[in-house]
Design a protein around this motif. Sequence first.
Motif, PDB file in Angstrom:
ATOM      1  N   VAL A  63       0.833  -1.204   0.000  1.00  0.00           N
ATOM      2  CA  VAL A  63       0.000   0.000   0.000  1.00  0.00           C
ATOM      3  C   VAL A  63       0.867   1.253   0.000  1.00  0.00           C
ATOM      4  O   VAL A  63       0.658   2.173  -0.801  1.00  0.00           O
ATOM      5  CB  VAL A  63      -0.953  -0.006   1.215  1.00  0.00           C
ATOM      6  N   VAL A  64       1.855   1.301   0.883  1.00  0.00           N
ATOM      7  CA  VAL A  64       2.725   2.479   0.948  1.00  0.00           C
ATOM      8  C   VAL A  64       3.490   2.653  -0.364  1.00  0.00           C
ATOM      9  O   VAL A  64       3.583   3.770  -0.903  1.00  0.00           O
ATOM     10  CB  VAL A  64       3.701   2.369   2.131  1.00  0.00           C
ATOM     11  N   GLY A  65       4.009   1.551  -0.905  1.00  0.00           N
ATOM     12  CA  GLY A  65       4.773   1.644  -2.142  1.00  0.00           C
ATOM     13  C   GLY A  65       3.950   2.108  -3.322  1.00  0.00           C
ATOM     14  O   GLY A  65       4.349   3.012  -4.068  1.00  0.00           O
ATOM     15  N   ASN A  66       2.765   1.530  -3.488  1.00  0.00           N
ATOM     16  CA  ASN A  66       1.943   1.878  -4.654  1.00  0.00           C
ATOM     17  C   ASN A  66       1.281   3.244  -4.521  1.00  0.00           C
ATOM     18  O   ASN A  66       1.044   3.913  -5.527  1.00  0.00           O
ATOM     19  CB  ASN A  66       0.898   0.787  -4.891  1.00  0.00           C
ATOM     20  N   ALA A  67       0.981   3.662  -3.288  1.00  0.00           N
ATOM     21  CA  ALA A  67       0.451   5.008  -3.100  1.00  0.00           C
ATOM     22  C   ALA A  67       1.514   6.044  -3.454  1.00  0.00           C
ATOM     23  O   ALA A  67       1.215   7.078  -4.071  1.00  0.00           O
ATOM     24  CB  ALA A  67      -0.015   5.198  -1.660  1.00  0.00           C
ATOM     25  N   LEU A 183       9.904   2.552 -12.841  1.00  0.00           N
ATOM     26  CA  LEU A 183      10.026   3.015 -11.457  1.00  0.00           C
ATOM     27  C   LEU A 183       9.272   2.084 -10.514  1.00  0.00           C
ATOM     28  O   LEU A 183       9.769   1.730  -9.434  1.00  0.00           O
ATOM     29  CB  LEU A 183       9.507   4.441 -11.318  1.00  0.00           C
ATOM     30  N   MET A 184       8.064   1.689 -10.905  1.00  0.00           N
ATOM     31  CA  MET A 184       7.268   0.795 -10.062  1.00  0.00           C
ATOM     32  C   MET A 184       7.929  -0.578  -9.908  1.00  0.00           C
ATOM     33  O   MET A 184       7.825  -1.216  -8.857  1.00  0.00           O
ATOM     34  CB  MET A 184       5.866   0.618 -10.653  1.00  0.00           C
ATOM     35  N   GLY A 188      11.515  -0.290  -5.522  1.00  0.00           N
ATOM     36  CA  GLY A 188      11.101  -0.656  -4.179  1.00  0.00           C
ATOM     37  C   GLY A 188       9.624  -0.541  -3.892  1.00  0.00           C
ATOM     38  O   GLY A 188       9.225  -0.564  -2.726  1.00  0.00           O
ATOM     39  N   VAL A 189       8.798  -0.455  -4.928  1.00  0.00           N
ATOM     40  CA  VAL A 189       7.361  -0.305  -4.725  1.00  0.00           C
ATOM     41  C   VAL A 189       6.735  -1.597  -4.221  1.00  0.00           C
ATOM     42  O   VAL A 189       6.024  -1.619  -3.207  1.00  0.00           O
ATOM     43  CB  VAL A 189       6.668   0.154  -6.023  1.00  0.00           C
ATOM     44  N   ASN A 190       6.985  -2.694  -4.918  1.00  0.00           N
ATOM     45  CA  ASN A 190       6.372  -3.979  -4.572  1.00  0.00           C
ATOM     46  C   ASN A 190       7.360  -5.002  -4.018  1.00  0.00           C
ATOM     47  O   ASN A 190       6.960  -5.929  -3.309  1.00  0.00           O
ATOM     48  CB  ASN A 190       5.655  -4.563  -5.790  1.00  0.00           C
ATOM     49  N   VAL A 191       8.615  -4.861  -4.379  1.00  0.00           N
ATOM     50  CA  VAL A 191       9.670  -5.710  -3.823  1.00  0.00           C
ATOM     51  C   VAL A 191      10.847  -4.809  -3.455  1.00  0.00           C
ATOM     52  O   VAL A 191      11.039  -3.750  -4.068  1.00  0.00           O
ATOM     53  CB  VAL A 191      10.135  -6.799  -4.821  1.00  0.00           C
ATOM     54  N   PRO A 192      11.643  -5.185  -2.470  1.00  0.00           N
ATOM     55  CA  PRO A 192      12.799  -4.355  -2.089  1.00  0.00           C
ATOM     56  C   PRO A 192      13.765  -4.179  -3.247  1.00  0.00           C
ATOM     57  O   PRO A 192      13.879  -5.037  -4.127  1.00  0.00           O
ATOM     58  CB  PRO A 192      13.444  -5.163  -0.954  1.00  0.00           C
ATOM     59  N   VAL A 193      14.466  -3.058  -3.236  1.00  0.00           N
ATOM     60  CA  VAL A 193      15.427  -2.762  -4.300  1.00  0.00           C
ATOM     61  C   VAL A 193      16.499  -3.840  -4.383  1.00  0.00           C
ATOM     62  O   VAL A 193      16.935  -4.221  -5.479  1.00  0.00           O
ATOM     63  CB  VAL A 193      16.066  -1.381  -4.056  1.00  0.00           C
TER      64      VAL A 193
END
Length: 267
Positions: A63-67, A183-184, A188-193
């Motif tokens: 949620v935090v990443g995609n927002a 970028l998504m 780091g949006v859905n999986v860690p960098v």
Amino acid sequence: MRLVSEWRDVFTTAARIGFREFSTFYTWRAWVFGWFLRLVAQVIFFGSMGLLVQSPERIRYMVVGNATAVVCIEALAVITSTVRERALGTLALQVAAPADYALTYLGRGIYCLITGVVSSTSALFVAALVFRIHLPFPGLLLVPFLMLVTGASAYALGIAIGAVVMRFPALQFLALNLAYLSLMTFCGVNVPVDYWPGAVSTVTDFLPLTHGLKALRTVLDSGGWTDVLPSLVREIAVGGFWLLIGILLLKHAVTGERRRGTIELSG
């Protein structure tokens, strides 16, 4: 000081024109129940992935990443502005005007960034209510500021990409989609960098979103300013880097168009 005042006046005037143009695209109802609702649905969709593994931590992460990615999606819409400026015949007028056309171009699309901050912040709060995610106080008060910094970096990247696609109008939406999806995927949006190979992780250090999202996660995990500051400074540095590249590319592109006599006065 007089020069700074003139730059400010040019920028704010260009920004007002941009917002007026934006208001012709959307009524408040169309924006709220059309575009914004679509963004909220996207954040909730990815957050729901965490339900599959019954992991509150994964829900929060998604949620935090995609927002946060939402502000980048909207800010990168400035990529299409270059093509639209040419189609409307306003690019030639900006170049001919005594004011710096790079400044007017930056101001004309700033509504993409501002609406992105509103969308991403609101989407985060709505999704947090849906999934009952705790957002600590006073950390949540910093959310709009961190969204602004992250979005500004993405906006600067969009300026750079827009300058490149100026000569290739048919590629504007391909460039936009590739930019925000990259970028998504990698930042780091859905999986860690660090999930990605080392070379990819190194590249993400120079991309918007990576450090801004890390700063936001730190704040929402009740981290203090001493924890947030390094990531925040890096995100600002990345934004400054892409802004410089964008202005240089824009000036180079316009110079080339003028030399070839291909800056049209109309579509």
